[in-house]
Motif scaffolding. Structure first.
Motif, short mmCIF file in Angstrom:
data_model
loop_
_atom_site.label_atom_id
_atom_site.label_comp_id
_atom_site.label_asym_id
_atom_site.label_seq_id
_atom_site.Cartn_x
_atom_site.Cartn_y
_atom_site.Cartn_z
N TYR A 239 9.68 -3.47 48.84
CA TYR A 239 9.12 -2.46 47.76
C TYR A 239 8.98 -0.91 48.19
N ALA A 240 8.21 -0.96 49.29
CA ALA A 240 8.12 0.17 50.05
C ALA A 240 9.45 0.73 50.58
N LYS A 241 10.09 -0.12 51.18
CA LYS A 241 11.38 0.41 51.61
C LYS A 241 12.22 0.98 50.55
N ALA A 242 12.38 0.45 49.38
CA ALA A 242 13.11 0.74 48.33
C ALA A 242 12.60 2.08 47.68
N ILE A 243 11.40 2.43 47.74
CA ILE A 243 10.71 3.65 47.41
C ILE A 243 11.40 4.71 48.43
N PHE A 244 11.36 4.56 49.66
CA PHE A 244 11.64 5.32 50.47
C PHE A 244 13.29 5.69 50.50
N GLU A 245 14.10 4.62 50.47
CA GLU A 245 15.59 4.73 50.08
C GLU A 245 15.81 5.38 48.90
N ARG A 246 14.89 5.46 47.93
CA ARG A 246 15.29 6.02 46.40
C ARG A 246 15.09 7.52 46.67
N HIS A 247 13.85 7.68 47.16
CA HIS A 247 13.66 9.17 47.45
C HIS A 247 14.54 9.77 48.26
N ASN A 248 15.05 9.13 49.13
CA ASN A 248 16.27 9.99 50.18
C ASN A 248 17.49 10.23 49.22
N ALA A 249 17.77 9.15 48.38
CA ALA A 249 18.80 9.22 47.54
C ALA A 249 18.64 10.42 46.56
N ASP A 250 17.43 10.15 46.06
CA ASP A 250 17.21 11.53 44.81
C ASP A 250 17.39 12.79 45.45
N VAL A 251 16.89 12.95 46.72
CA VAL A 251 17.01 14.48 47.21
C VAL A 251 18.45 14.60 47.61
N ARG A 252 19.29 13.83 48.01
CA ARG A 252 20.78 13.89 48.35
C ARG A 252 21.43 14.35 46.70
N ARG A 253 20.99 13.72 45.77
CA ARG A 253 21.62 14.04 44.65
C ARG A 253 21.19 15.39 44.02
N ARG A 254 19.91 15.70 44.15
CA ARG A 254 19.29 16.93 43.64
C ARG A 254 19.69 18.31 44.28
N VAL A 255 19.85 18.11 45.44
CA VAL A 255 20.02 19.38 46.33
C VAL A 255 21.48 19.75 46.81
N SER A 256 21.84 20.72 46.37
CA SER A 256 23.24 21.05 46.67
C SER A 256 23.57 21.12 48.09
N PRO A 257 24.81 20.34 48.36
CA PRO A 257 25.17 20.22 49.78
C PRO A 257 25.05 21.26 50.64
N GLU A 258 25.31 22.53 50.39
CA GLU A 258 25.35 23.58 51.12
C GLU A 258 24.05 24.08 51.49
N LYS A 259 22.80 23.49 50.85
CA LYS A 259 21.39 23.84 51.16
C LYS A 259 20.81 22.52 51.54
N LEU A 260 21.32 21.67 52.17
CA LEU A 260 20.90 20.38 52.58
C LEU A 260 21.29 19.99 53.76
N LEU A 261 20.22 19.55 54.69
CA LEU A 261 20.88 18.97 56.06
C LEU A 261 19.97 17.48 56.14
N VAL A 262 20.75 16.46 56.21
CA VAL A 262 20.13 15.22 56.31
C VAL A 262 20.30 14.88 57.78
N TYR A 263 19.01 14.72 58.35
CA TYR A 263 18.90 14.78 59.71
C TYR A 263 17.97 13.87 60.31
N GLU A 264 18.33 13.21 61.49
CA GLU A 264 17.45 12.39 62.38
C GLU A 264 17.14 13.26 63.55
N VAL A 265 15.75 13.06 63.86
CA VAL A 265 15.40 13.93 65.04
C VAL A 265 15.99 13.56 66.48
N LYS A 266 16.68 12.26 66.46
CA LYS A 266 17.26 11.78 67.67
C LYS A 266 18.40 12.56 67.79
N ASP A 267 18.91 13.45 66.76
CA ASP A 267 20.03 14.17 66.84
C ASP A 267 19.77 15.59 67.67
#
Length: 249
Positions: A156-184
């Motif tokens: 359930y917690a993992k589903a909330i985590f992934e749903r939140h990330n999907a919502d951000v990707r959907r709601r923020v325009s691509p030119e304003k959004l960076l999906v980022y991992e600190v290892k990068d």
């Protein structure tokens, strides 16, 4: 506000805070700010209840914000700061869940959730009010609201985590959004923000080992305080018991 962090805690947000400040986007708000400014908990509580918040008056001195509680209100911050860029810090869901369980969730269990240690930290809160105020706010915002009181249900917690990330990707325009991992590291972050790459290593802060040491310290306090109180109570009982048996003059 120039950068709005939409990623949940334990996605490298402490390292990200240091990186953004190194790049000139500072100060950067992080959950740790709450312990330096416990009065902020009241404003975050108001936002949690859906009440109007003066974001300029509250966060006007900050150029960026990451981690909880700010990530919960990324849409409100985007609305107030339409030119800000949005940074979604992500992580493998299983590794994220394990990290949260072993760090901030364990801390919350010791300070707020656990019925055994809760009285201890209420007592500590009489002397350090920030601990109780901030811990209660975080408990309501994160564990009750975000995870519906079901964080211990791993899937359930993992589903909330992934749903939140999907919502951000959907709601923020691509030119304003960076999906980022600190290892990068620096390159994608600097490219997104339009700044030069620093001539120093990317910061690596607040890892699980460091957080676990804090958990152990808090657990030690939660065990030591009741023991000390029990010893004091026992000592007082013996003292008064002996006094009551003494013959009166």
């Amino acid at each position: 506000m120039k950068v709005v962090g939409a990623g949940f805690g334990r996605t490298g947000t402490k390292s990200l805070q240091a990186a953004l400040e190194e790049l000139g986007f500072g100060p950067c708000y992080h959950m740790t700010e709450l312990f330096e400014h416990p009065e902020h908990a009241e404003t975050w509580e108001a936002a949690r209840r859906g009440e109007p918040v003066d974001w300029d008056g509250f966060l006007g001195d900050y150029e960026a914000a990451v981690d909880w509680p700010a990530c919960t209100f990324y849409e409100e911050l985007m609305e107030r700061y339409p030119d800000a860029k949005v940074l979604l810090s992500v992580r493998d869901p299983d590794r994220w869940y394990e990290s949260v369980c072993n760090t901030i969730y364990e801390l919350s269990r010791l300070t707020v959730i656990s019925p055994l240690s809760r009285p201890t930290f209420r007592l500590v809160g009489l002397f350090v009010p920030a601990i109780g105020k901030v811990s209660r706010m975080n408990n309501r915002l994160i564990w009750e609201d975000t995870f519906d009181g079901k964080f211990e249900d791993r899937e359930y917690a993992k589903a909330i985590f992934e749903r939140h990330n999907a919502d951000v990707r959907r709601r923020v325009s691509p030119e304003k959004l960076l999906v980022y991992e600190v290892k990068d590291g620096w390159d994608p972050l600097c490219d997104f923000l339009g700044v030069e790459v620093p001539g120093k290593p990317f910061p690596r802060l607040n890892d699980t080992a460091e957080m676990r040491s804090r958990v152990r310290a808090v657990r030690a306090v939660s065990l030591a305080v009741p023991a000390v109180l029990a010893l004091l109570a026992g000592g007082l009982y013996l003292t008064f018991s002996r006094l009551s048996r003494q013959p009166r003059a």
